[in-house]
Design an enzyme around this catalytic site. Structure first.
Site, PDB file in Angstrom:
ATOM      1  N   ASP A  72       0.840  -1.205   0.000  1.00 11.80           N
ATOM      2  CA  ASP A  72       0.000   0.000   0.000  1.00 11.80           C
ATOM      3  C   ASP A  72       0.875   1.256   0.000  1.00 11.80           C
ATOM      4  O   ASP A  72       0.365   2.379  -0.049  1.00 11.80           O
ATOM      5  CB  ASP A  72      -1.007  -0.015   1.154  1.00 11.80           C
ATOM      6  CG  ASP A  72      -0.345  -0.111   2.515  1.00 11.80           C
ATOM      7  OD1 ASP A  72       0.893  -0.187   2.588  1.00 11.80           O
ATOM      8  OD2 ASP A  72      -1.081  -0.110   3.527  1.00 11.80           O
ATOM      9  N   SER A  73       2.210   1.055   0.001  1.00 11.13           N
ATOM     10  CA  SER A  73       3.132   2.178  -0.234  1.00 11.13           C
ATOM     11  C   SER A  73       2.891   2.757  -1.629  1.00 11.13           C
ATOM     12  O   SER A  73       3.382   3.851  -1.935  1.00 11.13           O
ATOM     13  CB  SER A  73       4.590   1.728  -0.079  1.00 11.13           C
ATOM     14  OG  SER A  73       4.836   0.554  -0.820  1.00 11.13           O
ATOM     15  N   ASP A  89      -1.067  -6.066  -0.246  1.00  4.97           N
ATOM     16  CA  ASP A  89      -1.518  -5.440   1.009  1.00  4.97           C
ATOM     17  C   ASP A  89      -3.017  -5.224   1.006  1.00  4.97           C
ATOM     18  O   ASP A  89      -3.583  -4.713   0.025  1.00  4.97           O
ATOM     19  CB  ASP A  89      -0.860  -4.056   1.167  1.00  4.97           C
ATOM     20  CG  ASP A  89       0.419  -4.104   1.981  1.00  4.97           C
ATOM     21  OD1 ASP A  89       0.609  -5.060   2.758  1.00  4.97           O
ATOM     22  OD2 ASP A  89       1.235  -3.171   1.841  1.00  4.97           O
ATOM     23  N   LYS A 106      -1.369  -9.340   2.784  1.00  3.97           N
ATOM     24  CA  LYS A 106      -0.639  -8.902   3.981  1.00  3.97           C
ATOM     25  C   LYS A 106      -1.526  -7.937   4.762  1.00  3.97           C
ATOM     26  O   LYS A 106      -2.178  -7.082   4.169  1.00  3.97           O
ATOM     27  CB  LYS A 106       0.686  -8.230   3.608  1.00  3.97           C
ATOM     28  CG  LYS A 106       1.452  -7.681   4.816  1.00  3.97           C
ATOM     29  CD  LYS A 106       2.905  -7.383   4.516  1.00  3.97           C
ATOM     30  CE  LYS A 106       3.177  -6.091   3.807  1.00  3.97           C
ATOM     31  NZ  LYS A 106       2.725  -4.869   4.512  1.00  3.97           N
ATOM     32  N   GLU A 110       8.970  -4.264  10.627  1.00  6.66           N
ATOM     33  CA  GLU A 110       9.434  -2.980  10.088  1.00  6.66           C
ATOM     34  C   GLU A 110       9.976  -2.098  11.204  1.00  6.66           C
ATOM     35  O   GLU A 110       9.313  -1.866  12.219  1.00  6.66           O
ATOM     36  CB  GLU A 110       8.266  -2.281   9.362  1.00  6.66           C
ATOM     37  CG  GLU A 110       8.659  -0.940   8.789  1.00  6.66           C
ATOM     38  CD  GLU A 110       7.678  -0.392   7.751  1.00  6.66           C
ATOM     39  OE1 GLU A 110       6.728  -1.107   7.357  1.00  6.66           O
ATOM     40  OE2 GLU A 110       7.877   0.763   7.334  1.00  6.66           O
TER      41      GLU A 110
HETATM   42  O1  KIV Z   1       3.619  -1.161   1.616  1.00  5.52           O
HETATM   43  C1  KIV Z   1       4.805  -1.510   1.681  1.00  5.52           C
HETATM   44  O2  KIV Z   1       5.632  -1.209   0.798  1.00  5.52           O
HETATM   45  C2  KIV Z   1       5.234  -2.297   2.833  1.00  5.52           C
HETATM   46  C3  KIV Z   1       6.689  -2.553   3.009  1.00  5.52           C
HETATM   47  C4  KIV Z   1       7.375  -1.340   3.502  1.00  5.52           C
HETATM   48  C5  KIV Z   1       6.956  -3.726   3.873  1.00  5.52           C
HETATM   49  O3  KIV Z   1       4.420  -2.707   3.600  1.00  5.52           O
END
Ligand code: KIV
Length: 272
Positions: free
Chosen positions: A52-53, A91, A121, A190
């Protein structure tokens, strides 16, 4: 070629268990689109995270909170069309699984059905245990995420290292154990102290993938745009930049602009 690339034609959750058991480190990177996913997959990455980044990196939001389930499905389906070997973890975005396990299951099913992702996730421990269990009963593999969980940024107030104090470290260890007992196939840790992360990795049989969690865990994950140096405004200590694409791409764009302006592009060989 890495041992895992030779051994596994396709990465599954079982391959990851074997890699941990054999002491082979697991490499994970993010991707949100077809072109990047193709390059990352062909390079031999074990896990692609459709994180979700994407909310920050693709859409320019300040936090990961605004991205929607439909947007995550769009990104994940683009990645899925590109990959041949990697395990693709998607995510569940903020607001699609907290508080109501029926919603959590519906969200996870939409991800699996509409994007073709291989696993989901979720961020959090005991508080979301019921949601995790319900998703697992549908046969959907779940990766946990503890430590700095960016969807809770307004609770934390800052992006600094988590679980430095004993009370939070104890809760993190309990949550990690619970996620394993519930049936998660792996766990992301994290931004937590390296010593704590190593202790957690040693105490679990499932792989622990770290980001800013030191080298004592079973694998590493970075945001691809960060490790390629495309994002300049973000420089945490844990980030190793393998390229400086912000500068290199900027130079290429400047050369193109200059070539167009000076009528150097296109030349005779570049036209019909
Ligand atoms: O959303 C993401 O990129 C993440 C990573 C930083 C583990 O959850």
């Amino acid at each position: 070629m890495s041992a895992a690339k030779k051994k596994y034609k396709r990465i599954t959750t079982k391959s990851l268990f074997e890699m941990k058991a054999n002491g082979e480190k697991i490499a994970m990177l993010t991707a949100y689109d077809y072109t990047m996913a193709k390059i990352v997959d062909h390079a031999g990455i074990d896990i692609i995270l459709v994180g979700d980044s994407a909310s920050n990196v693709m859409a320019g939001y300040e936090t990961t909170l605004p991205i929607t389930l439909d947007q995550m499905i769009y990104h994940a389906s683009s990645v899925i069309r590109a990959i041949e070997r990697s395990l693709v973890v998607v995510d569940l975005p903020f607001g699609t699984y907290q508080g109501n396990s029926r919603n959590a299951l519906d969200s996870a099913i939409r991800i699996m059905k509409e994007s073709g992702g291989h696993a989901v996730k979720l961020e959090g421990g005991k508080e979301i245990g019921e949601s995790i269990s319900r998703i697992l009963t549908a046969g959907i593999p779940v990766m946990g995420h503890l430590g700095l969980t960016p969807q809770s940024i307004y609770k934390f107030g800052t992006y600094t290292v988590r679980a430095k104090e004993e009370e939070e470290a104890i809760k993190l260890k309990e949550d990690a154990k619970l996620l394993e007992e519930l049936g998660c196939f792996a766990l992301v840790l994290e931004k937590v102290p390296a010593k704590l992360a190593e202790e957690v990795a040693k105490s679990l049989s499932i792989p622990v993938i770290g980001i800013g969690a030191g080298g004592g865990v079973d694998g590493q994950v970075l945001v691809t745009h960060d490790m390629l140096g495309m994002t300049h405004e973000f420089s945490p200590r844990f980030l190793r930049r393998y390229l400086d694409l912000y500068v290199e791409m900027g130079d290429a764009f400047k050369r193109y602009i200059s070539d167009v302006k000076t009528r150097n592009f296109p030349n005779k060989d570049e036209q019909y």
